[in-house]
Scaffold this active site. Sequence first.
Site, PDB file in Angstrom:
ATOM      1  N   GLN A   1     -12.977 -10.685  -4.369  1.00  0.00           N
ATOM      2  CA  GLN A   1     -11.858  -9.879  -3.906  1.00  0.00           C
ATOM      3  C   GLN A   1     -10.507 -10.445  -4.341  1.00  0.00           C
ATOM      4  OE1 GLN A   1     -14.401  -8.905   0.089  1.00  0.00           O
ATOM      5  NE2 GLN A   1     -12.217  -8.388   0.201  1.00  0.00           N
TER       6      GLN A   1
ATOM      7  N   GLN B   1      -8.047  -2.133  -5.867  1.00  0.00           N
ATOM      8  CA  GLN B   1      -8.097  -2.267  -4.422  1.00  0.00           C
ATOM      9  C   GLN B   1      -6.919  -1.576  -3.737  1.00  0.00           C
ATOM     10  OE1 GLN B   1      -5.798  -4.701  -2.792  1.00  0.00           O
ATOM     11  NE2 GLN B   1      -6.857  -4.070  -0.925  1.00  0.00           N
TER      12      GLN B   1
ATOM     13  N   VAL C   1       0.846  -1.201   0.000  1.00  0.00           N
ATOM     14  CA  VAL C   1       0.000   0.000   0.000  1.00  0.00           C
ATOM     15  C   VAL C   1       0.878   1.247   0.000  1.00  0.00           C
ATOM     16  CG1 VAL C   1      -1.701   1.320   1.336  1.00  0.00           C
ATOM     17  CG2 VAL C   1      -1.939  -1.162   1.105  1.00  0.00           C
TER      18      VAL C   1
ATOM     19  N   LYS D   1     -17.605  -5.662   8.231  1.00  0.00           N
ATOM     20  CA  LYS D   1     -17.147  -4.312   7.886  1.00  0.00           C
ATOM     21  C   LYS D   1     -18.124  -3.611   6.948  1.00  0.00           C
ATOM     22  CE  LYS D   1     -12.251  -5.509   8.375  1.00  0.00           C
ATOM     23  NZ  LYS D   1     -11.020  -5.868   7.616  1.00  0.00           N
TER      24      LYS D   1
ATOM     25  N   CYS E   1     -11.103  -1.797   1.996  1.00  0.00           N
ATOM     26  CA  CYS E   1     -11.035  -1.561   0.551  1.00  0.00           C
ATOM     27  C   CYS E   1     -12.356  -1.841  -0.143  1.00  0.00           C
ATOM     28  CB  CYS E   1      -9.934  -2.412  -0.050  1.00  0.00           C
ATOM     29  SG  CYS E   1      -9.977  -4.120   0.483  1.00  0.00           S
TER      30      CYS E   1
ATOM     31  N   SER F   1      -4.446  -9.186  -3.713  1.00  0.00           N
ATOM     32  CA  SER F   1      -3.696  -8.085  -3.092  1.00  0.00           C
ATOM     33  C   SER F   1      -4.292  -7.679  -1.748  1.00  0.00           C
ATOM     34  CB  SER F   1      -3.681  -6.861  -4.001  1.00  0.00           C
ATOM     35  OG  SER F   1      -5.013  -6.408  -4.223  1.00  0.00           O
ATOM     36  N   GLY F   2      -5.585  -7.908  -1.575  1.00  0.00           N
ATOM     37  CA  GLY F   2      -6.189  -7.548  -0.292  1.00  0.00           C
ATOM     38  C   GLY F   2      -5.591  -8.320   0.866  1.00  0.00           C
TER      39      GLY F   2
ATOM     40  N   HIS G   1     -10.790  -5.434  -6.798  1.00  0.00           N
ATOM     41  CA  HIS G   1     -11.955  -6.065  -6.177  1.00  0.00           C
ATOM     42  C   HIS G   1     -13.183  -5.799  -7.042  1.00  0.00           C
ATOM     43  CE1 HIS G   1      -9.650  -7.129  -2.779  1.00  0.00           C
ATOM     44  NE2 HIS G   1     -10.205  -6.398  -1.822  1.00  0.00           N
TER      45      HIS G   1
ATOM     46  N   ARG H   1     -12.768 -14.571  -1.924  1.00  0.00           N
ATOM     47  CA  ARG H   1     -11.463 -14.332  -2.552  1.00  0.00           C
ATOM     48  C   ARG H   1     -11.415 -15.043  -3.893  1.00  0.00           C
ATOM     49  NH1 ARG H   1      -8.662 -10.502  -0.640  1.00  0.00           N
ATOM     50  NH2 ARG H   1      -8.331 -11.383   1.420  1.00  0.00           N
TER      51      ARG H   1
ATOM     52  N   PRO I   1      -2.635 -33.360 -28.923  1.00  0.00           N
ATOM     53  CA  PRO I   1      -3.937 -33.279 -29.591  1.00  0.00           C
ATOM     54  C   PRO I   1      -4.875 -34.436 -29.218  1.00  0.00           C
ATOM     55  CG  PRO I   1      -2.128 -33.035 -31.169  1.00  0.00           C
ATOM     56  CD  PRO I   1      -1.525 -33.471 -29.861  1.00  0.00           C
TER      57      PRO I   1
ATOM     58  N   GLN J   1       1.855   0.879   7.733  1.00  0.00           N
ATOM     59  CA  GLN J   1       2.735  -0.136   8.315  1.00  0.00           C
ATOM     60  C   GLN J   1       2.008  -1.352   8.804  1.00  0.00           C
ATOM     61  OE1 GLN J   1       5.826  -0.079   8.042  1.00  0.00           O
ATOM     62  NE2 GLN J   1       6.613  -1.617   9.457  1.00  0.00           N
TER      63      GLN J   1
HETATM   64  N1  LIG Z   1      -3.215  -5.031   1.273  1.00  0.00           N
HETATM   65  C1  LIG Z   1      -4.216  -4.224   0.983  1.00  0.00           C
HETATM   66  O1  LIG Z   1      -4.741  -4.186  -0.092  1.00  0.00           O
HETATM   67  C2  LIG Z   1      -4.741  -3.282   2.013  1.00  0.00           C
HETATM   68  C3  LIG Z   1      -4.051  -3.166   3.200  1.00  0.00           C
HETATM   69  N2  LIG Z   1      -4.505  -2.284   4.104  1.00  0.00           N
HETATM   70  C4  LIG Z   1      -3.767  -2.129   5.329  1.00  0.00           C
HETATM   71  O2  LIG Z   1      -2.558  -1.416   5.047  1.00  0.00           O
HETATM   72  C5  LIG Z   1      -1.526  -1.859   5.916  1.00  0.00           C
HETATM   73  C6  LIG Z   1      -0.310  -2.244   5.081  1.00  0.00           C
HETATM   74  O3  LIG Z   1      -0.663  -3.335   4.284  1.00  0.00           O
HETATM   75  P1  LIG Z   1       0.370  -3.839   3.146  1.00  0.00           P
HETATM   76  O4  LIG Z   1       0.878  -2.707   2.364  1.00  0.00           O
HETATM   77  O5  LIG Z   1      -0.270  -4.968   2.446  1.00  0.00           O
HETATM   78  O6  LIG Z   1       1.589  -4.376   4.074  1.00  0.00           O
HETATM   79  P2  LIG Z   1       3.031  -4.913   3.609  1.00  0.00           P
HETATM   80  O7  LIG Z   1       3.253  -6.148   4.388  1.00  0.00           O
HETATM   81  O8  LIG Z   1       3.167  -4.941   2.139  1.00  0.00           O
HETATM   82  O9  LIG Z   1       4.038  -3.751   4.180  1.00  0.00           O
HETATM   83  C7  LIG Z   1       4.079  -3.417   5.556  1.00  0.00           C
HETATM   84  C8  LIG Z   1       5.528  -3.271   6.005  1.00  0.00           C
HETATM   85  O10 LIG Z   1       6.191  -4.516   5.904  1.00  0.00           O
HETATM   86  C9  LIG Z   1       7.629  -4.254   5.935  1.00  0.00           C
HETATM   87  N3  LIG Z   1       8.297  -5.144   4.982  1.00  0.00           N
HETATM   88  C10 LIG Z   1       8.836  -6.319   5.303  1.00  0.00           C
HETATM   89  N4  LIG Z   1       9.355  -6.908   4.240  1.00  0.00           N
HETATM   90  C11 LIG Z   1       9.166  -6.092   3.193  1.00  0.00           C
HETATM   91  C12 LIG Z   1       9.491  -6.179   1.812  1.00  0.00           C
HETATM   92  N5  LIG Z   1      10.152  -7.216   1.309  1.00  0.00           N
HETATM   93  N6  LIG Z   1       9.146  -5.161   1.013  1.00  0.00           N
HETATM   94  C13 LIG Z   1       8.484  -4.092   1.529  1.00  0.00           C
HETATM   95  N7  LIG Z   1       8.140  -3.967   2.830  1.00  0.00           N
HETATM   96  C14 LIG Z   1       8.483  -4.966   3.662  1.00  0.00           C
HETATM   97  C15 LIG Z   1       7.781  -2.782   5.630  1.00  0.00           C
HETATM   98  O11 LIG Z   1       8.071  -2.140   6.858  1.00  0.00           O
HETATM   99  P3  LIG Z   1       9.592  -1.694   7.236  1.00  0.00           P
HETATM  100  O12 LIG Z   1       9.990  -0.616   6.254  1.00  0.00           O
HETATM  101  O13 LIG Z   1       9.449  -1.166   8.645  1.00  0.00           O
HETATM  102  O14 LIG Z   1      10.435  -2.895   7.143  1.00  0.00           O
HETATM  103  C16 LIG Z   1       6.396  -2.360   5.173  1.00  0.00           C
HETATM  104  O15 LIG Z   1       6.130  -1.014   5.431  1.00  0.00           O
HETATM  105  C17 LIG Z   1      -2.138  -3.001   6.728  1.00  0.00           C
HETATM  106  O16 LIG Z   1      -2.623  -2.499   7.950  1.00  0.00           O
HETATM  107  C18 LIG Z   1      -3.325  -3.449   5.885  1.00  0.00           C
HETATM  108  O17 LIG Z   1      -4.354  -4.018   6.672  1.00  0.00           O
HETATM  109  C19 LIG Z   1      -5.616  -1.512   3.916  1.00  0.00           C
HETATM  110  C20 LIG Z   1      -6.326  -1.612   2.750  1.00  0.00           C
HETATM  111  C21 LIG Z   1      -5.941  -2.516   1.727  1.00  0.00           C
HETATM  112  N1  LIG Z   2      -9.546  -7.146   4.070  1.00  0.00           N
HETATM  113  C1  LIG Z   2      -9.355  -6.703   2.679  1.00  0.00           C
HETATM  114  C2  LIG Z   2      -8.183  -5.736   2.588  1.00  0.00           C
HETATM  115  C3  LIG Z   2      -8.412  -4.611   3.530  1.00  0.00           C
HETATM  116  O1  LIG Z   2      -9.015  -3.622   3.233  1.00  0.00           O
HETATM  117  O2  LIG Z   2      -8.040  -4.908   4.812  1.00  0.00           O
HETATM  118  P1  LIG Z   2      -8.423  -4.042   6.119  1.00  0.00           P
HETATM  119  O3  LIG Z   2      -9.922  -3.834   6.177  1.00  0.00           O
HETATM  120  O4  LIG Z   2      -7.932  -4.893   7.258  1.00  0.00           O
HETATM  121  O5  LIG Z   2      -7.675  -2.738   5.977  1.00  0.00           O
HETATM  122  C4  LIG Z   2      -9.085  -7.924   1.790  1.00  0.00           C
HETATM  123  O6  LIG Z   2      -8.641  -8.930   2.347  1.00  0.00           O
HETATM  124  O7  LIG Z   2      -9.290  -7.827   0.573  1.00  0.00           O
END
Ligand SMILES: NC(=O)C1=CN([C@@H]2O[C@H](COP(=O)(O)OP(=O)(O)OC[C@H]3O[C@@H](n4cnc5c(N)ncnc54)[C@H](OP(=O)(O)O)[C@@H]3O)[C@@H](O)[C@H]2O)C=CC1
Ligand SMILES: N[C@@H](CC(=O)OP(=O)(O)O)C(=O)O
Length: 373
Positions: free
Chosen positions: A162, A351, A13, A244, A135, A165-166, A275, A268, A193, A73
Amino acid sequence: MVSVGVVGWRGMVGSVLMDRMRREDDFSAFEPVFFSTSQAGKDGPEIGGAVKPVLDANDLEKLAEMAVVVSCQGGGYTERIHPALRKKGWSGYWIDAASTLRMKDNSVIVLDPVNRHVIDRALDEGVKDFIGGNCTVSLMLMAVGGLFARNWVEWLTAMTYQSASGAGANNMRELVQQMGVLGEKSKDLLHDPAATILDIDQRISQTLADPDFPSQYFGAPLAASLIPWIDRAMENGQTREEWKGIAETNKILGRSDSPIAIDGQCVRVGAMRCHSQALAIKLKEAIPLKTIEEAIASANDWVSVVPNDKAATLAKLSPAAVSGTLTIAVGRIRKMNLGPEYLTLFTVGDQLLWGAAEPLRRVLNIILGHMAG
Ligand SMILES: NC(=O)C1=CN([C@@H]2O[C@H](COP(=O)(O)OP(=O)(O)OC[C@H]3O[C@@H](n4cnc5c(N)ncnc54)[C@H](OP(=O)(O)O)[C@@H]3O)[C@@H](O)[C@H]2O)C=CC1
Ligand SMILES: N[C@@H](CC(=O)OP(=O)(O)O)C(=O)O
């Protein structure tokens, strides 16, 4: 310049958020300070030709120097750091992608094309926590916000499709890995064939059932299948993803005290980052279809009504067509044979953009504008 701490910029994200901020030149309006739990001391991203060292995302002193903190994060980080910052007396703005603070009384779920009036009122009242919504909820409201704005909705069901990526980056990787294994295991039959389609189908079924089939992150095959379960169980038989729908939609609309009935099934499917949702809506009256389409199309600058025909649907109403864009495609709009008040439609949105990063980027700009007076 206002200092804005950015945490989670390396994640999925966060990476999408960074890309959008660069494209919209957002960084010209504030001083970004990048934090990480694993990269402290290393060079941060290049912004306007400058590269600065990354700070420690666990350093409360440095975080408390920020006027605004934007976090992608994750919920665990929010649970640890947000209360500790507030306890230190930090009164800055907290913008977050995680679900942790969404339903707190003193937070706002942000989707400004739909609830800008709620956001502005909260800013005037001194609210400091602004949280991106789930999302699927955000994408649904971007699609049919025009119907809610006119108070036309009596109840709504959302049957969701969905994307991987979610669930996160590792899940996206696993989906592609699963697709690769299925292709590899069946290619001899595909090129033979004499092989019957039932031979191929049986080979796919055997591969999906193989204990070595890669499913560490999803817990089951997703490619050539689907998983009708997202997040954890609720006591009433819903999954938390389904809960949600009613909880967050009504909070975003400011209707928590008089909620609109919303429910559905969250599933999913093997799409990468879009999505999709099939909505059934009970309207409060039998509104003409053309009037409904106009209300949907005029609600915001990103919704795009797709004509209810095969060619337009195949070309524009799918994850393949929408992925990576800010378009909220809405099609298959028609009345159901349940009665003239019953409407159904299908919608697709990215998403990671409107479902996650874009509402955060936009509310940061709204907050900076509010701070500037
Ligand atoms: N996935 C989705 O579509 C959605 C997610 N969210 C929410 O957003 C938040 C973040 O989700 P998401 O982006 O999927 O989380 P990620 O797991 O992709 O990233 C979170 C953290 O993981 C660490 N990290 C560890 N290994 C790696 C790597 N190889 N590359 C990059 N980062 C790494 C980084 O922190 P550091 O720099 O400290 O190491 C990064 O900031 C969550 O709370 C989620 O619920 C909300 C809506 C949608
Ligand atoms: N839960 C959604 C992604 C998302 O929005 O997560 P959260 O509501 O925990 O931020 C999915 O799995 O597709």
